[in-house]
Design a protein around this motif. Structure first.
Motif, mmCIF file in Angstrom:
data_model
loop_
_atom_site.group_PDB
_atom_site.id
_atom_site.type_symbol
_atom_site.label_atom_id
_atom_site.label_comp_id
_atom_site.label_asym_id
_atom_site.label_seq_id
_atom_site.Cartn_x
_atom_site.Cartn_y
_atom_site.Cartn_z
ATOM 1 N N ALA A 56 0.835 -1.206 0.000
ATOM 2 C CA ALA A 56 0.000 0.000 0.000
ATOM 3 C C ALA A 56 0.869 1.255 0.000
ATOM 4 C CB ALA A 56 -0.931 -0.006 1.212
ATOM 5 N N LEU A 57 1.942 1.228 0.762
ATOM 6 C CA LEU A 57 2.841 2.384 0.816
ATOM 7 C C LEU A 57 3.515 2.610 -0.533
ATOM 8 C CD1 LEU A 57 4.437 1.734 4.309
ATOM 9 C CD2 LEU A 57 2.993 3.681 3.717
ATOM 10 N N LYS A 58 3.925 1.533 -1.195
ATOM 11 C CA LYS A 58 4.584 1.669 -2.494
ATOM 12 C C LYS A 58 3.609 2.126 -3.570
ATOM 13 C CE LYS A 58 6.508 -2.471 -2.353
ATOM 14 N NZ LYS A 58 7.348 -3.635 -2.740
ATOM 15 N N GLU A 59 2.380 1.628 -3.524
ATOM 16 C CA GLU A 59 1.370 2.063 -4.496
ATOM 17 C C GLU A 59 1.075 3.553 -4.341
ATOM 18 O OE1 GLU A 59 -3.319 1.091 -5.615
ATOM 19 O OE2 GLU A 59 -2.133 -0.382 -4.508
ATOM 20 N N GLY A 60 0.921 4.002 -3.089
ATOM 21 C CA GLY A 60 0.698 5.431 -2.847
ATOM 22 C C GLY A 60 1.899 6.267 -3.237
ATOM 23 N N LEU A 61 3.112 5.731 -2.981
ATOM 24 C CA LEU A 61 4.333 6.445 -3.348
ATOM 25 C C LEU A 61 4.396 6.671 -4.855
ATOM 26 C CD1 LEU A 61 7.130 7.587 -2.603
ATOM 27 C CD2 LEU A 61 8.026 5.255 -2.760
ATOM 28 N N LEU A 62 4.073 5.645 -5.632
ATOM 29 C CA LEU A 62 4.079 5.786 -7.093
ATOM 30 C C LEU A 62 3.081 6.841 -7.548
ATOM 31 C CD1 LEU A 62 4.426 2.267 -8.766
ATOM 32 C CD2 LEU A 62 5.827 4.294 -9.139
ATOM 33 N N ALA A 63 1.887 6.826 -6.948
ATOM 34 C CA ALA A 63 0.861 7.805 -7.331
ATOM 35 C C ALA A 63 1.320 9.216 -7.016
ATOM 36 C CB ALA A 63 -0.450 7.487 -6.605
ATOM 37 N N ALA A 64 1.974 9.401 -5.872
ATOM 38 C CA ALA A 64 2.430 10.740 -5.495
ATOM 39 C C ALA A 64 3.610 11.182 -6.352
ATOM 40 C CB ALA A 64 2.806 10.763 -4.011
ATOM 41 N N VAL A 65 4.601 10.294 -6.526
ATOM 42 C CA VAL A 65 5.804 10.651 -7.283
ATOM 43 C C VAL A 65 5.470 11.048 -8.711
ATOM 44 C CG1 VAL A 65 7.869 9.642 -8.341
ATOM 45 C CG2 VAL A 65 7.487 9.398 -5.893
ATOM 46 N N ALA A 66 4.424 10.447 -9.291
ATOM 47 C CA ALA A 66 4.040 10.794 -10.658
ATOM 48 C C ALA A 66 3.715 12.277 -10.792
ATOM 49 C CB ALA A 66 2.835 9.955 -11.091
ATOM 50 N N ARG A 67 3.276 12.898 -9.678
ATOM 51 C CA ARG A 67 2.933 14.327 -9.697
ATOM 52 C C ARG A 67 4.126 15.209 -9.316
ATOM 53 N NH1 ARG A 67 -1.651 11.509 -9.033
ATOM 54 N NH2 ARG A 67 -3.649 12.467 -9.586
ATOM 55 N N PHE A 68 5.219 14.578 -8.924
ATOM 56 C CA PHE A 68 6.442 15.287 -8.541
ATOM 57 C C PHE A 68 7.579 14.743 -9.404
ATOM 58 C CE2 PHE A 68 3.587 15.560 -5.008
ATOM 59 C CZ PHE A 68 3.866 16.740 -4.325
ATOM 60 N N THR A 169 -1.711 11.089 1.740
ATOM 61 C CA THR A 169 -3.068 11.197 1.194
ATOM 62 C C THR A 169 -3.333 10.111 0.168
ATOM 63 O OG1 THR A 169 -3.048 13.595 1.541
ATOM 64 C CG2 THR A 169 -4.689 12.736 0.002
ATOM 65 N N ALA A 170 -2.334 9.813 -0.666
ATOM 66 C CA ALA A 170 -2.484 8.790 -1.706
ATOM 67 C C ALA A 170 -2.690 7.406 -1.102
ATOM 68 C CB ALA A 170 -1.264 8.780 -2.621
ATOM 69 N N VAL A 171 -2.088 7.152 0.051
ATOM 70 C CA VAL A 171 -2.273 5.851 0.705
ATOM 71 C C VAL A 171 -3.640 5.775 1.372
ATOM 72 C CG1 VAL A 171 -1.389 4.321 2.523
ATOM 73 C CG2 VAL A 171 0.214 5.541 1.044
ATOM 74 N N VAL A 177 -7.586 11.927 -6.852
ATOM 75 C CA VAL A 177 -7.944 13.295 -6.455
ATOM 76 C C VAL A 177 -6.737 14.053 -5.881
ATOM 77 C CG1 VAL A 177 -10.317 12.607 -5.993
ATOM 78 C CG2 VAL A 177 -8.660 12.580 -4.131
ATOM 79 N N LEU A 178 -5.570 13.475 -5.980
ATOM 80 C CA LEU A 178 -4.383 14.163 -5.455
ATOM 81 C C LEU A 178 -4.150 15.473 -6.196
ATOM 82 C CD1 LEU A 178 -1.576 11.475 -4.993
ATOM 83 C CD2 LEU A 178 -2.775 12.737 -3.212
ATOM 84 N N GLY A 388 -3.143 6.439 7.370
ATOM 85 C CA GLY A 388 -4.368 5.701 7.622
ATOM 86 C C GLY A 388 -4.509 5.198 9.039
ATOM 87 N N TYR A 389 -3.430 5.294 9.830
ATOM 88 C CA TYR A 389 -3.471 4.783 11.196
ATOM 89 C C TYR A 389 -3.006 5.830 12.202
ATOM 90 C CZ TYR A 389 -4.037 0.246 8.945
ATOM 91 O OH TYR A 389 -4.507 -0.804 8.191
#
Length: 441
Positions: A56-68, A169-171, A177-178, A388-389
């Motif tokens: 989950a952390l890696k999936e969110g990281l990829l989504a965020a990095v794509a915008r940076f 936020t991505a995670v 919606v990021l 998330g926690y």
């Protein structure tokens, strides 16, 4: 016996062709980038279990990095041989690790012995090195430590706080919606035509023949001792009451610590002492730059006093010196700095290229005494770093290898307050500890 960190997997995460936004462009470093530290800056945070999975952390990281896209890029050389960013979407390095220990026990006893194993090591000299690296370390109790190492010429602290929040936020939520940050570096450094620098930037932000770095000595690393000081909310409130006039938490704490460190160093009364103080220039530029700009836009103010005046002056007077000096980093100074960068760039190209500007940023072993260098992360909203926690239970400072460097961060403790992480010559540590909570002028 210290806990052992075992690396279990290393992965290069690349944005998908559908999400990647780098486009292969080569982007010049701005003069702000060149003034920043030419090296990797670690940051380490801890969460008690339960925590999101590594996937989950890696999936969110990829989504965020794509915008940076700068984070997923690499350094390269432009047509003039000058260092630049290559937005090639080559990816970020993710290291996964485990520790056969309980996180709470490690935080209480021995995390300092393996802190440098909790973030990836990166070599700024190695060609093709990722600009952003992440380590996910799991403890037996379910606790998680996330350690990162980002090259400072890519981004300053304000930028990284925006990125970390986007990753969290991505995670937690739908990454679709990021928000996307402002990434146009060229818009932050627009020179006049012709450029007309008015200040001696060659010896202030960069190493010239008269820059202060020439006079700083170097200590063996074992002489430089790291320490942490917690200032509770009640202490900060007392300081502000002592100042009397309206002042920020950072201003009153800096005035206090400047006094106490100077006392602990037992400096000569007629000696000058200054603080190299990082100033976020986004809102100070004309026109202002959006606060979500991703890159570097920091300059420095240098509040300076004679030792006798610093130690004999009231808290309001010292805060006034800090405030007045910071105010001089205004739109005129920022424009002068940008113009200096343009003039230096033209001179370098005409002279055959090469990176002739060397930042005055400190190097390991350097001793700032009688001076200090301070960074504030008090604007970093740690409670937003929620995957998330809940927010992190601790910010873990890596070793600070420079005497006189200080970092203020919001405390992760339930009762709030401010944590100060700093490094001093070991000869001055015990005296500082004895007086650091005294409010006597």
């Amino acid at each position: 016996m210290a806990a052992t960190v075992e690396i279990t997997r290393t992965t290069l995460l690349e944005p998908s062709p559908e999400s990647a936004r780098g486009g292969g462009k080569k982007v010049p470093l701005t003069v702000f980038d060149r003034a920043s530290t030419d090296g990797y800056i670690p940051a380490v945070f801890a969460w008690n279990g339960p925590a999101p999975t590594n996937d989950a952390l890696k999936e969110g990281l990829l989504a965020a990095v794509a915008r940076f896209p700068h984070l997923a890029g690499r350094f390269a050389a432009d047509d003039h041989g000058r260092k630049c960013f290559h937005l090639n979407d080559a990816g970020v390095l993710v290291v996964e690790a485990t520790v056969d220990a309980d996180l709470a026990n490690a935080l209480a006893h021995d995390v300092s012995t393996h802190i440098n194993e909790l973030y990836p090591k990166a070599d700024r000299e190695r060609e093709g090195e990722p600009l952003f690296n992440v380590q996910l370390t799991r403890y037996t109790c379910g606790g998680l430590v996330i350690g990162t190492a980002c090259h400072h010429q890519v981004a300053d602290g304000q930028s990284m706080s925006v990125f970390y929040t986007a990753w969290a936020t991505a995670v937690r939520t739908d990454s679709a919606v990021l928000p996307s940050p402002f990434t146009d570096r060229s818009a932050t450094a627009v020179p006049r035509s012709p450029p007309a620098p008015e200040f001696d930037h060659r010896n202030i932000e960069f190493k010239g023949e008269h820059s202060a770095n020439h006079s700083y000595k170097v200590l063996p690393m074992d002489r430089i001792k790291n320490l942490a000081v917690h200032f509770p909310d009640e202490f900060v409130a007392g300081l502000k009451a002592r100042v009397g006039t309206r002042c920020s938490t950072f201003q009153c704490l800096l005035a206090h610590v400047w006094k106490k460190v100077t006392t602990a160093r037992d400096l000569a009364p007629d000696e000058l002492t200054h603080v190299r103080l990082a100033v976020n220039c986004r809102s100070r530029a004309k026109p202002p730059v959006p606060m979500d700009f991703f890159g570097n836009m920091v300059l420095w103010a240098f509040p300076t006093m004679h030792v006798r005046d610093l130690l004999s002056s009231s808290y309001p007077a010292v805060v006034g010196v800090i405030r007045d000096t910071v105010a001089r980093v205004d739109s005129d100074y920022i424009q002068s700095f940008v113009d200096f960068g343009e003039a230096a760039e033209r001179g370098a190209i005409e002279g055959g290229g090469g990176d002739e500007l060397a930042s005055t940023a400190a190097t390991p072993g350097m001793v700032f005494c009688p001076d200090l260098e301070v960074d504030s992360w008090l604007g970093f909203r740690f409670h937003d770093l929620d995957f998330g926690y809940g927010p992190p239970c601790a910010f873990l400072p890596p070793d600070l290898p420079i005497e006189g460097i200080m970092i203020f961060v919001p405390s992760c403790a339930a009762k709030g307050g401010v944590d100060l992480f700093m490094a001093l010559d070991h000869d001055h540590v015990e005296t500082f500890k004895q007086i650091c909570y005294s409010m006597n002028d």
